[in-house]
Scaffold this motif. Sequence first.
Motif, mmCIF file in Angstrom:
data_model
loop_
_atom_site.group_PDB
_atom_site.id
_atom_site.type_symbol
_atom_site.label_atom_id
_atom_site.label_comp_id
_atom_site.label_asym_id
_atom_site.label_seq_id
_atom_site.Cartn_x
_atom_site.Cartn_y
_atom_site.Cartn_z
ATOM 1 N N MET A 80 2.202 13.057 -6.635
ATOM 2 C CA MET A 80 1.504 13.500 -7.834
ATOM 3 C C MET A 80 2.297 13.279 -9.115
ATOM 4 S SD MET A 80 -1.460 14.495 -6.885
ATOM 5 C CE MET A 80 -2.003 15.354 -8.368
ATOM 6 N N TYR A 81 3.616 13.414 -9.050
ATOM 7 C CA TYR A 81 4.396 13.474 -10.276
ATOM 8 C C TYR A 81 5.423 12.349 -10.438
ATOM 9 C CZ TYR A 81 2.402 18.146 -10.085
ATOM 10 O OH TYR A 81 1.523 19.195 -9.994
ATOM 11 N N ALA A 82 5.781 11.682 -9.366
ATOM 12 C CA ALA A 82 6.809 10.647 -9.476
ATOM 13 C C ALA A 82 6.204 9.335 -9.979
ATOM 14 C CB ALA A 82 7.481 10.423 -8.122
ATOM 15 N N PRO A 83 6.924 8.594 -10.801
ATOM 16 C CA PRO A 83 6.452 7.265 -11.232
ATOM 17 C C PRO A 83 6.302 6.331 -10.033
ATOM 18 C CG PRO A 83 8.341 8.008 -12.537
ATOM 19 C CD PRO A 83 8.216 8.957 -11.395
ATOM 20 N N ALA A 84 5.555 5.273 -10.223
ATOM 21 C CA ALA A 84 5.286 4.335 -9.135
ATOM 22 C C ALA A 84 6.582 3.742 -8.571
ATOM 23 C CB ALA A 84 4.366 3.225 -9.627
ATOM 24 N N GLU A 85 7.560 3.482 -9.433
ATOM 25 C CA GLU A 85 8.812 2.891 -8.973
ATOM 26 C C GLU A 85 9.563 3.857 -8.062
ATOM 27 O OE1 GLU A 85 7.853 3.153 -12.075
ATOM 28 O OE2 GLU A 85 7.415 1.070 -12.658
ATOM 29 N N ARG A 126 0.841 -1.207 0.000
ATOM 30 C CA ARG A 126 0.000 0.000 0.000
ATOM 31 C C ARG A 126 0.876 1.257 0.000
ATOM 32 N NH1 ARG A 126 -5.006 -2.539 -0.819
ATOM 33 N NH2 ARG A 126 -5.213 -4.266 0.632
ATOM 34 N N ILE A 127 1.680 1.404 -1.019
ATOM 35 C CA ILE A 127 2.616 2.527 -1.079
ATOM 36 C C ILE A 127 1.871 3.857 -1.205
ATOM 37 C CG2 ILE A 127 4.548 3.543 -2.323
ATOM 38 C CD1 ILE A 127 5.216 0.953 -0.862
ATOM 39 N N THR A 128 0.855 3.902 -2.069
ATOM 40 C CA THR A 128 0.098 5.141 -2.257
ATOM 41 C C THR A 128 -0.601 5.542 -0.962
ATOM 42 O OG1 THR A 128 -0.279 4.587 -4.577
ATOM 43 C CG2 THR A 128 -1.692 6.282 -3.611
ATOM 44 N N LEU A 129 -1.188 4.577 -0.273
ATOM 45 C CA LEU A 129 -1.847 4.861 1.001
ATOM 46 C C LEU A 129 -0.843 5.365 2.024
ATOM 47 C CD1 LEU A 129 -4.416 4.785 2.715
ATOM 48 C CD2 LEU A 129 -3.912 2.386 3.240
ATOM 49 N N LEU A 130 0.353 4.790 2.032
ATOM 50 C CA LEU A 130 1.389 5.238 2.954
ATOM 51 C C LEU A 130 1.772 6.686 2.692
ATOM 52 C CD1 LEU A 130 3.625 4.923 5.042
ATOM 53 C CD2 LEU A 130 5.032 3.807 3.284
ATOM 54 N N ILE A 131 1.999 7.031 1.432
ATOM 55 C CA ILE A 131 2.422 8.397 1.097
ATOM 56 C C ILE A 131 1.327 9.410 1.454
ATOM 57 C CG2 ILE A 131 3.004 9.936 -0.819
ATOM 58 C CD1 ILE A 131 4.456 7.581 -2.115
ATOM 59 N N TRP A 132 0.076 9.081 1.150
ATOM 60 C CA TRP A 132 -1.006 10.012 1.469
ATOM 61 C C TRP A 132 -1.275 10.071 2.962
ATOM 62 C CZ3 TRP A 132 -3.583 13.622 -1.351
ATOM 63 C CH2 TRP A 132 -3.274 13.655 -2.709
ATOM 64 N N SER A 133 -0.995 9.002 3.690
ATOM 65 C CA SER A 133 -1.112 9.043 5.153
ATOM 66 C C SER A 133 -0.063 9.985 5.738
ATOM 67 C CB SER A 133 -0.943 7.637 5.736
ATOM 68 O OG SER A 133 -1.974 6.774 5.313
#
Length: 233
Positions: A153-158, A113-120
Amino acid sequence: MDKLWAQLIEVQSAPDPWVVGGSALAALAIVTFTMSWQLTRGLITIAHEGGHAVMALLTRRKLEGIRLHSDTSGVTLTRGRPNGPGMVLTALAGYLAPSLLGLAAAWLTDQGRITLLIWSMLLFLVCMLLLIRNLYGALILLVTGGAVFAVSMYAPAEVQQVVALVVVWFLLFGGIRPIFELQRKRRRRQARDSDADQLARLTFLPGGFYVFFFRLVGVGSVVAGAYLMNPLQ
């Protein structure tokens, strides 16, 4: 909202072993070397003071604000009973917060859950910004929050995955170093108002016990976090 939630809980593929290992080495280097530590230690202070603030709210103490200083120190201002369980838990939470946040972040990373981690992390920084009561503190939170937002917002998923891993390891390793610094200061009698000494005055246990407890939780979090993020398991 459904689309946003689906994006937040999207599961990323597990990182390659070399990415996990490289991120750990990078974070360890940042925490170990004096110059890089001085530049990044303020991020641990944000987590530390955030821990005080969250526990103050959970124990229903009145939270009056947070101050972050340019020397990487900070203070969380609360009002309520000068003793009792609420005050003890609030004082206890500071040094534990970076390690426990790192452990929670390691669990999210293990779940992909990388996206959830970053938004948290971004939400945590926004909440902190609402409680800040000095200009430097507001500035450091805006810069940190802006960097996290730009990555999301701008960085690739990797790239997001690598950044998240470095942050997780940094919280785990960075949660330990201030405890050893506290121990050295107490040995030189330079930290009479530290969290450990405040806890000693609030309870029947000596300050050294709390330093040991902080260290135990910090080291345990590193071990548990490493186990969770072990790509070979």
